[in-house]
Design a protein around this motif. Structure first.
Motif, PDB file in Angstrom:
ATOM      1  N   TRP A 175      21.468  80.593  40.177  1.00 45.31           N
ATOM      2  CA  TRP A 175      22.063  79.949  39.006  1.00 45.31           C
ATOM      3  C   TRP A 175      21.415  78.597  38.784  1.00 45.31           C
ATOM      4  O   TRP A 175      21.393  77.761  39.683  1.00 45.31           O
ATOM      5  N   ARG A 176      20.901  78.426  37.584  1.00 52.74           N
ATOM      6  CA  ARG A 176      20.274  77.132  37.263  1.00 52.74           C
ATOM      7  C   ARG A 176      21.337  76.201  36.683  1.00 52.74           C
ATOM      8  O   ARG A 176      22.079  76.568  35.772  1.00 52.74           O
ATOM      9  N   ILE A 177      21.401  75.022  37.242  1.00 52.07           N
ATOM     10  CA  ILE A 177      22.398  74.044  36.787  1.00 52.07           C
ATOM     11  C   ILE A 177      21.907  73.379  35.502  1.00 52.07           C
ATOM     12  O   ILE A 177      20.781  72.900  35.416  1.00 52.07           O
ATOM     13  N   GLY A 178      22.783  73.380  34.539  1.00 50.69           N
ATOM     14  CA  GLY A 178      22.480  72.730  33.255  1.00 50.69           C
ATOM     15  C   GLY A 178      23.203  71.405  33.136  1.00 50.69           C
ATOM     16  O   GLY A 178      23.576  70.792  34.145  1.00 50.69           O
ATOM     17  N   PRO A 179      23.446  70.975  31.915  1.00 49.65           N
ATOM     18  CA  PRO A 179      24.111  69.680  31.734  1.00 49.65           C
ATOM     19  C   PRO A 179      25.580  69.720  32.152  1.00 49.65           C
ATOM     20  O   PRO A 179      26.199  70.786  32.167  1.00 49.65           O
ATOM     21  N   SER A 180      26.068  68.565  32.461  1.00 51.61           N
ATOM     22  CA  SER A 180      27.481  68.442  32.802  1.00 51.61           C
ATOM     23  C   SER A 180      28.304  68.688  31.533  1.00 51.61           C
ATOM     24  O   SER A 180      27.987  68.173  30.469  1.00 51.61           O
ATOM     25  N   ILE A 181      29.372  69.485  31.654  1.00 52.67           N
ATOM     26  CA  ILE A 181      30.168  69.740  30.442  1.00 52.67           C
ATOM     27  C   ILE A 181      31.623  69.336  30.590  1.00 52.67           C
ATOM     28  O   ILE A 181      32.390  69.409  29.644  1.00 52.67           O
ATOM     29  N   GLY A 182      31.991  68.939  31.748  1.00 52.91           N
ATOM     30  CA  GLY A 182      33.382  68.550  31.908  1.00 52.91           C
ATOM     31  C   GLY A 182      33.534  67.619  33.090  1.00 52.91           C
ATOM     32  O   GLY A 182      32.889  67.789  34.119  1.00 52.91           O
ATOM     33  N   VAL A 183      34.344  66.623  32.876  1.00 48.61           N
ATOM     34  CA  VAL A 183      34.624  65.716  33.985  1.00 48.61           C
ATOM     35  C   VAL A 183      36.114  65.760  34.232  1.00 48.61           C
ATOM     36  O   VAL A 183      36.904  65.527  33.319  1.00 48.61           O
ATOM     37  N   GLY A 184      36.460  66.096  35.404  1.00 49.96           N
ATOM     38  CA  GLY A 184      37.893  66.140  35.729  1.00 49.96           C
ATOM     39  C   GLY A 184      38.171  65.229  36.899  1.00 49.96           C
ATOM     40  O   GLY A 184      37.320  64.432  37.304  1.00 49.96           O
ATOM     41  N   GLY A 185      39.367  65.361  37.430  1.00 55.03           N
ATOM     42  CA  GLY A 185      39.729  64.556  38.582  1.00 55.03           C
ATOM     43  C   GLY A 185      38.802  64.893  39.739  1.00 55.03           C
ATOM     44  O   GLY A 185      38.576  64.101  40.647  1.00 55.03           O
ATOM     45  N   PHE A 186      38.254  66.077  39.679  1.00 56.34           N
ATOM     46  CA  PHE A 186      37.402  66.579  40.758  1.00 56.34           C
ATOM     47  C   PHE A 186      35.998  66.020  40.690  1.00 56.34           C
ATOM     48  O   PHE A 186      35.284  65.980  41.671  1.00 56.34           O
ATOM     49  N   GLY A 187      35.548  65.647  39.538  1.00 56.70           N
ATOM     50  CA  GLY A 187      34.153  65.255  39.359  1.00 56.70           C
ATOM     51  C   GLY A 187      33.603  65.919  38.121  1.00 56.70           C
ATOM     52  O   GLY A 187      34.112  65.654  37.030  1.00 56.70           O
ATOM     53  N   GLU A 188      32.657  66.776  38.301  1.00 57.40           N
ATOM     54  CA  GLU A 188      32.042  67.356  37.111  1.00 57.40           C
ATOM     55  C   GLU A 188      31.932  68.862  37.182  1.00 57.40           C
ATOM     56  O   GLU A 188      31.927  69.461  38.249  1.00 57.40           O
ATOM     57  N   ILE A 189      31.835  69.434  35.998  1.00 60.19           N
ATOM     58  CA  ILE A 189      31.603  70.867  35.911  1.00 60.19           C
ATOM     59  C   ILE A 189      30.339  71.043  35.075  1.00 60.19           C
ATOM     60  O   ILE A 189      30.123  70.302  34.120  1.00 60.19           O
ATOM     61  N   TYR A 190      29.490  71.959  35.482  1.00 62.63           N
ATOM     62  CA  TYR A 190      28.173  72.069  34.851  1.00 62.63           C
ATOM     63  C   TYR A 190      28.016  73.385  34.102  1.00 62.63           C
ATOM     64  O   TYR A 190      28.512  74.423  34.565  1.00 62.63           O
ATOM     65  N   VAL A 219      29.551  78.557  33.926  1.00 63.71           N
ATOM     66  CA  VAL A 219      29.742  77.196  34.439  1.00 63.71           C
ATOM     67  C   VAL A 219      29.794  77.245  35.959  1.00 63.71           C
ATOM     68  O   VAL A 219      30.183  78.262  36.544  1.00 63.71           O
ATOM     69  N   VAL A 220      29.418  76.134  36.537  1.00 62.30           N
ATOM     70  CA  VAL A 220      29.508  76.006  37.985  1.00 62.30           C
ATOM     71  C   VAL A 220      30.474  74.876  38.297  1.00 62.30           C
ATOM     72  O   VAL A 220      30.350  73.778  37.773  1.00 62.30           O
ATOM     73  N   LYS A 221      31.443  75.202  39.101  1.00 64.22           N
ATOM     74  CA  LYS A 221      32.382  74.192  39.574  1.00 64.22           C
ATOM     75  C   LYS A 221      32.058  74.003  41.050  1.00 64.22           C
ATOM     76  O   LYS A 221      32.048  74.973  41.818  1.00 64.22           O
ATOM     77  N   CYS A 222      31.798  72.785  41.398  1.00 66.90           N
ATOM     78  CA  CYS A 222      31.247  72.529  42.725  1.00 66.90           C
ATOM     79  C   CYS A 222      31.983  71.348  43.360  1.00 66.90           C
ATOM     80  O   CYS A 222      32.122  70.299  42.738  1.00 66.90           O
ATOM     81  N   GLU A 223      32.452  71.565  44.568  1.00 63.26           N
ATOM     82  CA  GLU A 223      33.191  70.489  45.233  1.00 63.26           C
ATOM     83  C   GLU A 223      32.865  70.471  46.715  1.00 63.26           C
ATOM     84  O   GLU A 223      32.468  71.503  47.281  1.00 63.26           O
ATOM     85  N   PRO A 266      32.607  82.366  33.784  1.00 61.88           N
ATOM     86  CA  PRO A 266      32.121  82.385  32.399  1.00 61.88           C
ATOM     87  C   PRO A 266      32.393  81.027  31.746  1.00 61.88           C
ATOM     88  O   PRO A 266      33.346  80.336  32.125  1.00 61.88           O
ATOM     89  N   ARG A 267      31.564  80.704  30.811  1.00 62.69           N
ATOM     90  CA  ARG A 267      31.740  79.429  30.138  1.00 62.69           C
ATOM     91  C   ARG A 267      32.657  79.608  28.920  1.00 62.69           C
ATOM     92  O   ARG A 267      32.487  80.527  28.134  1.00 62.69           O
ATOM     93  N   TYR A 268      33.590  78.724  28.821  1.00 66.92           N
ATOM     94  CA  TYR A 268      34.495  78.751  27.666  1.00 66.92           C
ATOM     95  C   TYR A 268      34.228  77.525  26.812  1.00 66.92           C
ATOM     96  O   TYR A 268      33.395  76.668  27.127  1.00 66.92           O
ATOM     97  N   GLY A 269      35.013  77.446  25.752  1.00 64.61           N
ATOM     98  CA  GLY A 269      34.795  76.354  24.795  1.00 64.61           C
ATOM     99  C   GLY A 269      35.636  75.125  25.107  1.00 64.61           C
ATOM    100  O   GLY A 269      35.955  74.839  26.256  1.00 64.61           O
ATOM    101  N   SER A 270      36.028  74.481  24.048  1.00 64.04           N
ATOM    102  CA  SER A 270      36.751  73.211  24.164  1.00 64.04           C
ATOM    103  C   SER A 270      38.136  73.435  24.768  1.00 64.04           C
ATOM    104  O   SER A 270      38.758  74.474  24.548  1.00 64.04           O
ATOM    105  N   ASP A 271      38.598  72.457  25.513  1.00 62.54           N
ATOM    106  CA  ASP A 271      39.984  72.578  25.973  1.00 62.54           C
ATOM    107  C   ASP A 271      40.901  72.033  24.880  1.00 62.54           C
ATOM    108  O   ASP A 271      40.513  71.163  24.108  1.00 62.54           O
TER     109      ASP A 271
END
Ligand code: ATP
Length: 633
Positions: A50-65, A78-82, A141-146
């Protein structure tokens, strides 16, 4: 899922040491993940890359790509990584792996005749070293806006039809999830994402399963270790006691639905969020008298589906399986009543005048808001207005302003100040401001508050994404509710649910609220809608009356509001007496002057032009977007 992050080492002081193992997360403390550079390739357990792309979400955890399968072009995952030590991603991953297999989701959809289901699934998972720290990652899977973005953009509300559709969709997800033995426990706007691609906008997905846990089917046993888990605003009474139940998920949904309708939950209004035990108590009181509580929150009429749903939740026992069909039906009925189809893209635009943006019940479904229903009858169906329309005062308004000024000059300095503050010009200034500034002014300025109706204040600007999960010292927790009851407790009036009526700006004069028995709204030729307030027919002498009404103006409509008295020769005692300093008191006074005849008139005119010549009657068609409702205590 919001969590408390460990403070990061300041940049430049101590760079993350290579090969240093991630520290074990302490209770309530989670390591922030290392930043993953774009283009990095992660290899999952099945050797997929899996190739990591741009960050698309920042949560309490950090980032989602955003992520894309190596060899493919689309970043549709999307990749969620902690860090490995972080519990919630571990929980989430296992939940997905065990319970959210694509085949199971497909089967569920088939069985229940659903075209789509807002249940995410896992594409891959694995471990990786980032900056020498071991991380766990999942690919989804990648979803849209929250939807919290729409909620915030709309001034903390969602269209009523969308609230009901979301309720139905989330009940579907709950039904699937509960079928696997788990509860979600953290539903909120920030955890609901729209689909992507064709048809994606019609389906919302519930994400973040970091708090998923097996629900109890046995005894109700409070667990101090889990008390108050969830997002404090919405977490349920059972979750406050650390018990995972299916009714808890429904309760969480219920609090969200209420908030999405545009009202502030009492524990938010009262700023209790820092003390989970207080929130817990407030929720107990709220649910113990759910009918009264909702009435207080929706003074203009409780949306029937919300009331029915919340009542249902209060009656559930802790180990009862929810009747999902019954609950969905409540919202399906409500959708029918407001004429919103349960299909097509979810609509996040607050429209002029539907019951949705006014927090009233759909016509015919609520006992409350008869005036609103009457008002609705005379509304014309289509309004095409712009948020940028300009508001200006009419001649009559200015004349009244002068008259009040004259009268006020005769009065005491305090009365003068108050009269000036409550003057239409002051209000006009507020109305002229941008919607945001208007809101701020209404929040902060006493004069604007004096003119504003007495109902629970709007939510503050805290973003839903800032909502924190709270855990507290279990010793401080109140007693368990014990085995849940099948019938509601006796109703205890609760301070938490009572909206505060602001005091009128009178010095020493205590205002008695006296609500007009009827307010009628009728169309009038010449582009005006006139609201006659049949004000207290026989005003009692030496009393101060205040009449509260709420003017609902949709976000994209601007109107002129004139509170007008009939011209008369008699002197303006009203404005010169301390009791008459509020606009409402002035209105009452005008009634008195007319010998009890209802004479106070409120004219609304919608300003159509983008120029400043808005006072021209030619540019003032009827104002179907404006509703006047009696404020009920
Ligand atoms: N599958 C997805 N597709 C697109 N965006 C996503 C996806 N999953 C999560 N996000 C984005 O990332 C944000 C955080 O995701 P999530 O809630 O799963 O992580 P979290 O670590 O629990 O975050 P928080 O602590 O803020 O709740 C979401 O609000 C959303 O904006």
């Amino acid at each position: 899922m919001p969590r408390v992050a460990k403070p990061k080492v300041a940049a430049g002081t101590a760079p993350a040491k290579k090969a240093a193992p991630a520290k074990k997360a302490k209770k309530n403390m989670y390591d922030m993940p290392e930043k993953v550079p774009e283009g990095t390739v992660f290899t999952d357990l099945a050797k997929g890359q899996w190739r990591i792309g741009p960050s698309i979400g920042v949560g309490g955890f950090g980032e989602i790509y955003a992520a894309c399968k190596v060899g493919e072009k689309n970043y549709d995952a999307v990749v969620k990584c902690e860090p490995h030590g972080n519990g919630p991603l571990f929980v989430e991953m296992h939940f997905y792996l065990r319970n959210a297999k694509l085949d199971d989701i497909k089967q569920f959809k088939q069985k229940n005749g659903l075209k789509s289901l807002g249940m995410p699934y896992i594409l891959a998972n694995g471990s990786v070293e980032v900056n020498g720290q071991k991380h766990r990652f999942i690919v989804m899977p990648r979803y849209g806006s929250d939807i919290s973005k729409f909620f915030v953009a709309n001034g903390k509300r969602l269209p009523e039809g969308t609230v009901y559709r979301l309720a139905i969709q989330m009940l579907d997800v709950y039904q699937f999830m509960h079928g696997t033995g788990y509860v979600h426990a953290d539903l909120k706007a920030a955890n609901i994402l729209l689909g992507l691609g064709k048809g994606g906008g019609a389906q919302a997905y519930l994400v973040d399963f970091g708090l998923a846990s097996h629900y109890t089917t046995g005894d109700f046993k409070p667990d101090p270790k889990k008390m108050h888990n969830g997002t404090i605003e919405y977490t349920s009474r059972d979750a406050h006691l650390g018990v995972a139940t299916r009714r808890s998920d429904l309760e969480i949904l219920g609090y969200n639905l209420i908030a999405w309708m545009g009202v502030e939950l009492p524990w938010e209004t009262q700023k209790l969020l820092d003390v989970p035990q207080k929130v817990q108590k407030a929720k107990e009181a709220f649910m113990d008298d759910i009918v009264g509580s909702l009435k207080s929150l929706f003074p203009r009429g409780v949306p029937a589906a919300i009331e029915e749903f919340m009542k249902y939740v209060t009656k559930m026992t802790h180990n009862q399986e929810p009747d999902y069909d019954k609950c969905r039906l409540m919202f399906q009925k409500a959708l029918k009543q407001i004429g919103v189809p349960n299909s097509g893209d979810l609509d996040f635009k607050i429209k002029p005048q539907t019951s949705s943006n006014n927090n009233i019940s759909p016509p015919g479904t609520s006992k409350a808001a008869p005036a609103a229903r009457r008002a609705k009858k005379v509304e014309s169906p289509v309004v095409n207005s712009s948020i940028d329309e300009i508001i200006s005062a009419s001649d009559e308004e200015e004349e009244e302003e002068k008259r009040i000024k004259r009268a006020a000059m005769k009065a005491s300095p305090a009365a003068r100040r108050a009269a000036m503050k409550a003057s239409p010009i002051a209000r006009k200034a507020v109305m002229k401001a941008s919607p945001a500034a208007r809101k701020a002014a209404i929040k902060t300025s006493p004069e604007a508050r004096g003119a504003a109706p007495a109902f629970p204040k709007k939510r503050d600007a805290a973003s839903p994404t800032n909502q924190k999960r709270v855990k507290t010292d279990p010793d401080l927790s109140p007693k368990p509710r014990g085995t849940p009851k099948a019938s509601p407790k006796p109703q205890t009036p609760s301070a938490t649910t009572q909206p505060k009526t602001p005091k009128p700006h009178t010095s020493g004069a205590s205002a008695k609220l006296n609500f007009s028995p009827a307010i009628s709204l009728r169309g009038r030729p010449g582009g005006k809608t006139v609201v006659n307030d049949d004000l207290t027919p026989n005003p009692r002498s030496k009393k101060t009356y205040e009449f509260n009404f709420e003017l609902d103006v949709s976000m994209d409509a601007n109107v002129i509001v004139n509170v007008k008295r009939k011209r008369k020769a008699a002197k303006d005692q009203a404005a010169a007496t301390p009791e008459s300093r509020t606009p409402s008191a002035r209105s009452i006074a005008s009634s008195k002057e007319e010998g009890g005849t209802p004479v106070t008139r409120v004219n609304f005119r919608k300003v159509n032009g983008h120029d400043d010549s808005s006072s021209s009657p030619a540019k003032s068609p009827r104002t179907p977007v404006v509703t006047l409702r009696k404020y009920q205590r």
